[in-house]
Design a protein around this motif. Sequence first.
Motif, short mmCIF file in Angstrom:
data_model
loop_
_atom_site.label_atom_id
_atom_site.label_comp_id
_atom_site.label_asym_id
_atom_site.label_seq_id
_atom_site.Cartn_x
_atom_site.Cartn_y
_atom_site.Cartn_z
N LEU A 281 0.88 -1.17 0.00
CA LEU A 281 0.00 0.00 0.00
C LEU A 281 0.92 1.22 0.00
CD1 LEU A 281 -3.05 0.87 0.24
CD2 LEU A 281 -2.51 1.35 2.63
N ARG B 233 1.32 8.25 -1.51
CA ARG B 233 2.00 9.24 -2.37
C ARG B 233 1.82 10.67 -1.87
NH1 ARG B 233 4.33 7.01 -6.06
NH2 ARG B 233 3.73 4.93 -6.71
N ASP C 41 -3.79 10.18 -0.73
CA ASP C 41 -3.44 9.57 -2.02
C ASP C 41 -2.64 8.29 -1.79
OD1 ASP C 41 -2.72 8.99 -4.60
OD2 ASP C 41 -1.36 10.71 -4.85
N GLU D 212 -2.48 3.82 -2.87
CA GLU D 212 -2.93 2.73 -3.74
C GLU D 212 -2.22 1.44 -3.37
OE1 GLU D 212 -5.37 2.44 -5.87
OE2 GLU D 212 -5.76 4.60 -6.02
N GLU E 142 -0.32 -1.34 -4.89
CA GLU E 142 0.37 -1.43 -6.18
C GLU E 142 1.72 -2.11 -6.03
OE1 GLU E 142 0.32 2.81 -6.88
OE2 GLU E 142 2.43 2.97 -6.33
N GLU F 114 -4.68 -6.24 -0.44
CA GLU F 114 -5.25 -5.62 -1.65
C GLU F 114 -6.63 -4.99 -1.39
OE1 GLU F 114 -5.28 -9.93 -3.42
OE2 GLU F 114 -6.55 -8.66 -4.68
N LYS G 172 -8.20 -0.54 1.10
CA LYS G 172 -9.09 0.63 1.07
C LYS G 172 -10.43 0.33 1.76
CE LYS G 172 -7.36 3.55 -2.55
NZ LYS G 172 -7.62 4.24 -3.81
#
Length: 350
Positions: free
Chosen positions: A8, A11, A15, A17, A19, A329, A332
């Motif tokens: 996770l 950024r 923000d 994600e 990825e 995953e 969120k």
Amino acid sequence: MPGKMNALVLRGPGDFEFEEAAAPECPPAGLLVKVLACGLCGSDLRTLYSGRKGMSYPWIIGHEVSAEIVQTGAAYRGPYKPGGVLAVAPVVYCGACDFCMEGRFEFCDNIRELAQHWQGGFAEYMPIPPEALAHGVIRPLPAGLDPVYAAAAEPLSSCLHAQERGRTGRGDTVVVIGCGPIGCAHTTIAKARGAARIIAADVSSERLEMCRGFGADALVNSASEDLTGAVLRRTDGKGADVIITANPVPETQVQAVEMARKSGRILLFGGLPPHDSKPGIDTNIVHYRGLELIGTTTFAPRHHKTALDMITNGSFPVGKFVTHVLPLEKAKDGIGLAKEGKALKVVFKP
Ligand SMILES: [Zn+2]
Ligand SMILES: [Zn+2]
């Protein structure tokens, strides 16, 4: 070794994600571990949405970790071997300041944390630096303990430290204001320390309901009932011996002072928003009733040991505490549940 991993990645404020990211290298004198479970903390929610002072992006947070050793550094000379499973708490003491020299690690002047100074556990792999092995809080996972449950040891440790300072004891009436995961943990610890009666308060009936299984004797919904009045009524007007503010609302600190019995201890556990941290406490009450206002944060290795013991021997109802276990995953979803107060402890499995 890994090269790439899933994580996770944060950024900037708000923000983040799930990825692919570069996997960390094994520190030469440290360990590389595979994260088995990592709890989501209230402080993580703050960091995810508001950032943190001095933080550089992109960054990986997550500090309530259980992990398996996959590699030891070439210069590592300690007892751990690949395959070993560890309970990893984030604090790293300096070992050299006055407080560390006195064994009062919880007051270390140069405290650092995994997931802040080093990359954290919302990822498949995480580096364990030599500093954390020398002066941190890392120990083998007790035999038979589910790594998911061990991730609860970190928040429990801070609560144990707070009540040690607040001297919760036999016969005490304790008020816990805020029934999130921290309030629930405080409730069980107060009971374990011998409190005669615990009054738990929150503005959410959903949260009050979740707190029921942790040993609260009375629940007060402070959205519909005056909390100070409710506590005084239940104590023949005398007030409570220990009051714990496990929330970020300034007004509750004012109330805590007003509902304290003579010689009561008020544990300011939840920090306040930086722009709103002068709540207008009547210090004459503190003076004339001989109250103690006690600020508490973080913990020492002894608290983490007790926390793991309580989780392992069943004296802490960890199965009720960890309400959601999700694959990383789905981070969120878990973050959303925690943010809305629909979950107590959310734990991610990378
Ligand atoms: Zn935490
Ligand atoms: Zn120190």
